[in-house]
Every structure is written in C-alpha cells, then in structure tokens.
Scaffold this motif. Structure first.
Motif, PDB file in Angstrom:
ATOM      1  N   LEU A  82       0.865  -1.172   0.000  1.00 55.04           N
ATOM      2  CA  LEU A  82       0.000   0.000   0.000  1.00 55.04           C
ATOM      3  C   LEU A  82       0.905   1.226   0.000  1.00 55.04           C
ATOM      4  CD1 LEU A  82      -2.951   1.055   0.260  1.00 55.04           C
ATOM      5  CD2 LEU A  82      -2.523   1.198   2.702  1.00 55.04           C
ATOM      6  N   LEU A  83       0.802   2.043  -1.031  1.00 59.79           N
ATOM      7  CA  LEU A  83       1.600   3.264  -1.127  1.00 59.79           C
ATOM      8  C   LEU A  83       0.780   4.426  -0.601  1.00 59.79           C
ATOM      9  CD1 LEU A  83       3.016   2.711  -4.719  1.00 59.79           C
ATOM     10  CD2 LEU A  83       4.013   2.000  -2.552  1.00 59.79           C
ATOM     11  N   PHE A  84       1.440   5.370   0.080  1.00 57.49           N
ATOM     12  CA  PHE A  84       0.724   6.440   0.754  1.00 57.49           C
ATOM     13  C   PHE A  84       1.464   7.757   0.567  1.00 57.49           C
ATOM     14  CE2 PHE A  84      -0.103   9.039   4.535  1.00 57.49           C
ATOM     15  CZ  PHE A  84      -1.478   9.071   4.524  1.00 57.49           C
ATOM     16  N   ALA A  85       0.697   8.825   0.344  1.00 56.86           N
ATOM     17  CA  ALA A  85       1.265  10.171   0.269  1.00 56.86           C
ATOM     18  C   ALA A  85       0.284  11.138   0.921  1.00 56.86           C
ATOM     19  CB  ALA A  85       1.507  10.573  -1.177  1.00 56.86           C
ATOM     20  N   LYS A  86       0.833  12.186   1.544  1.00 55.50           N
ATOM     21  CA  LYS A  86       0.015  13.147   2.279  1.00 55.50           C
ATOM     22  C   LYS A  86       0.636  14.521   2.103  1.00 55.50           C
ATOM     23  CE  LYS A  86      -1.269  13.905   7.128  1.00 55.50           C
ATOM     24  NZ  LYS A  86      -1.180  13.312   8.465  1.00 55.50           N
ATOM     25  N   ASP A  87      -0.217  15.550   1.937  1.00 58.87           N
ATOM     26  CA  ASP A  87       0.323  16.899   1.783  1.00 58.87           C
ATOM     27  C   ASP A  87      -0.688  17.947   2.236  1.00 58.87           C
ATOM     28  OD1 ASP A  87       2.444  18.687   0.889  1.00 58.87           O
ATOM     29  OD2 ASP A  87       1.039  19.294  -0.671  1.00 58.87           O
ATOM     30  N   HIS A  88      -0.165  19.017   2.839  1.00 58.21           N
ATOM     31  CA  HIS A  88      -0.945  20.214   3.174  1.00 58.21           C
ATOM     32  C   HIS A  88      -0.610  21.276   2.134  1.00 58.21           C
ATOM     33  CE1 HIS A  88      -1.137  18.497   7.258  1.00 58.21           C
ATOM     34  NE2 HIS A  88      -2.210  19.248   7.391  1.00 58.21           N
ATOM     35  N   ALA A  89      -1.609  22.008   1.681  1.00 58.30           N
ATOM     36  CA  ALA A  89      -1.361  23.077   0.717  1.00 58.30           C
ATOM     37  C   ALA A  89      -2.480  24.110   0.804  1.00 58.30           C
ATOM     38  CB  ALA A  89      -1.266  22.520  -0.693  1.00 58.30           C
ATOM     39  N   LYS A  90      -2.317  25.187   0.046  1.00 59.43           N
ATOM     40  CA  LYS A  90      -3.358  26.218   0.054  1.00 59.43           C
ATOM     41  C   LYS A  90      -4.505  25.888  -0.890  1.00 59.43           C
ATOM     42  CE  LYS A  90      -0.360  28.993  -2.818  1.00 59.43           C
ATOM     43  NZ  LYS A  90       0.529  30.127  -2.807  1.00 59.43           N
ATOM     44  N   SER A  91      -4.303  24.908  -1.786  1.00 65.52           N
ATOM     45  CA  SER A  91      -5.402  24.442  -2.631  1.00 65.52           C
ATOM     46  C   SER A  91      -5.335  22.918  -2.733  1.00 65.52           C
ATOM     47  CB  SER A  91      -5.330  25.064  -4.021  1.00 65.52           C
ATOM     48  OG  SER A  91      -4.277  24.487  -4.758  1.00 65.52           O
ATOM     49  N   PHE A  92      -6.486  22.306  -2.952  1.00 65.43           N
ATOM     50  CA  PHE A  92      -6.525  20.860  -3.091  1.00 65.43           C
ATOM     51  C   PHE A  92      -5.759  20.403  -4.330  1.00 65.43           C
ATOM     52  CE2 PHE A  92     -10.334  21.190  -0.335  1.00 65.43           C
ATOM     53  CZ  PHE A  92      -9.890  20.347   0.676  1.00 65.43           C
ATOM     54  N   GLU A  93      -5.826  21.188  -5.399  1.00 68.84           N
ATOM     55  CA  GLU A  93      -5.145  20.824  -6.636  1.00 68.84           C
ATOM     56  C   GLU A  93      -3.634  20.754  -6.428  1.00 68.84           C
ATOM     57  OE1 GLU A  93      -7.507  23.103  -6.361  1.00 68.84           O
ATOM     58  OE2 GLU A  93      -9.079  22.566  -7.796  1.00 68.84           O
ATOM     59  N   GLU A  94      -3.094  21.729  -5.700  1.00 65.53           N
ATOM     60  CA  GLU A  94      -1.661  21.751  -5.431  1.00 65.53           C
ATOM     61  C   GLU A  94      -1.252  20.549  -4.579  1.00 65.53           C
ATOM     62  OE1 GLU A  94       1.392  24.658  -3.010  1.00 65.53           O
ATOM     63  OE2 GLU A  94      -0.385  25.549  -3.937  1.00 65.53           O
ATOM     64  N   ALA A  95      -2.053  20.224  -3.576  1.00 68.66           N
ATOM     65  CA  ALA A  95      -1.754  19.086  -2.708  1.00 68.66           C
ATOM     66  C   ALA A  95      -1.847  17.770  -3.479  1.00 68.66           C
ATOM     67  CB  ALA A  95      -2.697  19.073  -1.514  1.00 68.66           C
ATOM     68  N   VAL A  96      -2.828  17.655  -4.373  1.00 65.25           N
ATOM     69  CA  VAL A  96      -2.966  16.443  -5.192  1.00 65.25           C
ATOM     70  C   VAL A  96      -1.743  16.283  -6.092  1.00 65.25           C
ATOM     71  CG1 VAL A  96      -4.264  15.403  -7.092  1.00 65.25           C
ATOM     72  CG2 VAL A  96      -5.473  16.314  -5.112  1.00 65.25           C
ATOM     73  N   ASP A  97      -1.268  17.367  -6.694  1.00 65.99           N
ATOM     74  CA  ASP A  97      -0.079  17.303  -7.548  1.00 65.99           C
ATOM     75  C   ASP A  97       1.133  16.781  -6.781  1.00 65.99           C
ATOM     76  OD1 ASP A  97      -1.176  18.121  -9.950  1.00 65.99           O
ATOM     77  OD2 ASP A  97      -0.747  20.244  -9.615  1.00 65.99           O
ATOM     78  N   VAL A  98       1.327  17.281  -5.565  1.00 65.29           N
ATOM     79  CA  VAL A  98       2.471  16.847  -4.749  1.00 65.29           C
ATOM     80  C   VAL A  98       2.325  15.365  -4.392  1.00 65.29           C
ATOM     81  CG1 VAL A  98       3.618  17.149  -2.519  1.00 65.29           C
ATOM     82  CG2 VAL A  98       2.948  19.148  -3.860  1.00 65.29           C
ATOM     83  N   CYS A  99       1.126  14.947  -4.021  1.00 70.00           N
ATOM     84  CA  CYS A  99       0.884  13.537  -3.669  1.00 70.00           C
ATOM     85  C   CYS A  99       1.115  12.618  -4.862  1.00 70.00           C
ATOM     86  CB  CYS A  99      -0.533  13.353  -3.138  1.00 70.00           C
ATOM     87  SG  CYS A  99      -0.793  14.035  -1.491  1.00 70.00           S
ATOM     88  N   ILE A 100       0.626  12.999  -6.027  1.00 72.99           N
ATOM     89  CA  ILE A 100       0.786  12.172  -7.222  1.00 72.99           C
ATOM     90  C   ILE A 100       2.264  12.039  -7.578  1.00 72.99           C
ATOM     91  CG2 ILE A 100       0.320  12.035  -9.711  1.00 72.99           C
ATOM     92  CD1 ILE A 100      -2.070  11.283  -7.948  1.00 72.99           C
ATOM     93  N   GLU A 101       3.015  13.123  -7.467  1.00 70.12           N
ATOM     94  CA  GLU A 101       4.451  13.062  -7.759  1.00 70.12           C
ATOM     95  C   GLU A 101       5.163  12.143  -6.766  1.00 70.12           C
ATOM     96  OE1 GLU A 101       8.088  13.573  -9.526  1.00 70.12           O
ATOM     97  OE2 GLU A 101       6.101  13.968 -10.303  1.00 70.12           O
ATOM     98  N   SER A 102       4.797  12.223  -5.505  1.00 70.43           N
ATOM     99  CA  SER A 102       5.381  11.346  -4.492  1.00 70.43           C
ATOM    100  C   SER A 102       5.043   9.883  -4.774  1.00 70.43           C
ATOM    101  CB  SER A 102       4.876  11.743  -3.112  1.00 70.43           C
ATOM    102  OG  SER A 102       5.313  10.829  -2.145  1.00 70.43           O
ATOM    103  N   LEU A 103       3.809   9.616  -5.135  1.00 71.02           N
ATOM    104  CA  LEU A 103       3.396   8.244  -5.451  1.00 71.02           C
ATOM    105  C   LEU A 103       4.088   7.732  -6.713  1.00 71.02           C
ATOM    106  CD1 LEU A 103      -0.371   8.550  -4.570  1.00 71.02           C
ATOM    107  CD2 LEU A 103       1.296   7.091  -3.413  1.00 71.02           C
ATOM    108  N   ARG A 104       4.303   8.603  -7.672  1.00 72.28           N
ATOM    109  CA  ARG A 104       5.013   8.210  -8.895  1.00 72.28           C
ATOM    110  C   ARG A 104       6.422   7.732  -8.548  1.00 72.28           C
ATOM    111  NH1 ARG A 104       8.720   9.977 -12.362  1.00 72.28           N
ATOM    112  NH2 ARG A 104       9.094  11.864 -11.158  1.00 72.28           N
ATOM    113  N   LYS A 105       7.105   8.473  -7.671  1.00 70.53           N
ATOM    114  CA  LYS A 105       8.447   8.080  -7.250  1.00 70.53           C
ATOM    115  C   LYS A 105       8.413   6.749  -6.499  1.00 70.53           C
ATOM    116  CE  LYS A 105      10.198  12.786  -6.934  1.00 70.53           C
ATOM    117  NZ  LYS A 105      10.622  13.855  -6.025  1.00 70.53           N
ATOM    118  N   GLN A 106       7.411   6.567  -5.632  1.00 67.19           N
ATOM    119  CA  GLN A 106       7.288   5.318  -4.887  1.00 67.19           C
ATOM    120  C   GLN A 106       7.036   4.138  -5.830  1.00 67.19           C
ATOM    121  OE1 GLN A 106       4.694   5.423  -1.389  1.00 67.19           O
ATOM    122  NE2 GLN A 106       4.889   7.653  -1.385  1.00 67.19           N
TER     123      GLN A 106
END
Length: 99
Positions: free
Chosen positions: A65-89
């Motif tokens: 199970l791969l997991f990513a979590k992020d706080h941001a000022k917009s949901f779109e920005e946080a989703v982008d960071v999570c997707i990039e982290s999951l891509r690396k994983q």
C-alpha cells in the motif's frame, strides 16, 4: 483504475473530482498492476489559513500500500504533490521487482 474520493467536512465539486481522477489515472502509465486508489480530502482548522487543505492519497498495488500526504493552500496543489510522491514510490517499487 478506480479512485475513491472522500471529502470530509465539505462537498467536493465536480471539477475537483475530475481533476483528481485525471491526475490519479496518470499513475497507471508507470505501473499497470494498480488495484485501486483512495483520495481523502480534508479541510483543517489551523492558525495558518493558507495551508488548511489536506490530501491523503493511498494506492493499492499487489503486496503493498503506497501512501502520500500533503498540506497546501489548494486541493489541486496538494494532489499534484501527492501524485508526484506516489510516482516516485511506484518507480522505486518497480526497481525492486526488476532485481
């Protein structure tokens, strides 16, 4: 790939849901054995109002199970960071499988 989206303490609009679906489906380009994914969107009360949006993203692949979590000022920005982290994983997981 099926992405289950939960929004806690608010109702996510269609535009945000389609954004998450579009970004999340790109993970299938890197690994075709993804079983499913889950995105949890949460509004948090914090002293820093600029980063009160929390996104937790879980991706279920065979044996892990791969997991990513992020706080941001917009949901779109946080989703982008999570997707990039999951891509690396995912790429790291594929390297382990190849060895």
């Amino acid at each position: 790939m099926k992405i289950n989206v939960q929004s806690i303490h608010f109702d996510a609009d269609v535009q945000l849901l389609s954004f998450i679906e579009k970004k999340g489906s790109k993970l299938a380009q890197f690994f075709d054995q993804i079983i499913d994914a889950e995105a949890i969107l949460r509004l948090e009360k914090s002293s820093d109002d600029h980063k009160n949006k929390l996104v937790e993203f879980k991706v279920n692949i065979p044996g892990q199970l791969l997991f990513a979590k992020d706080h941001a000022k917009s949901f779109e920005e946080a989703v982008d960071v999570c997707i990039e982290s999951l891509r690396k994983q995912i790429l790291k997981h594929k390297e382990k499988l190849a060895v």
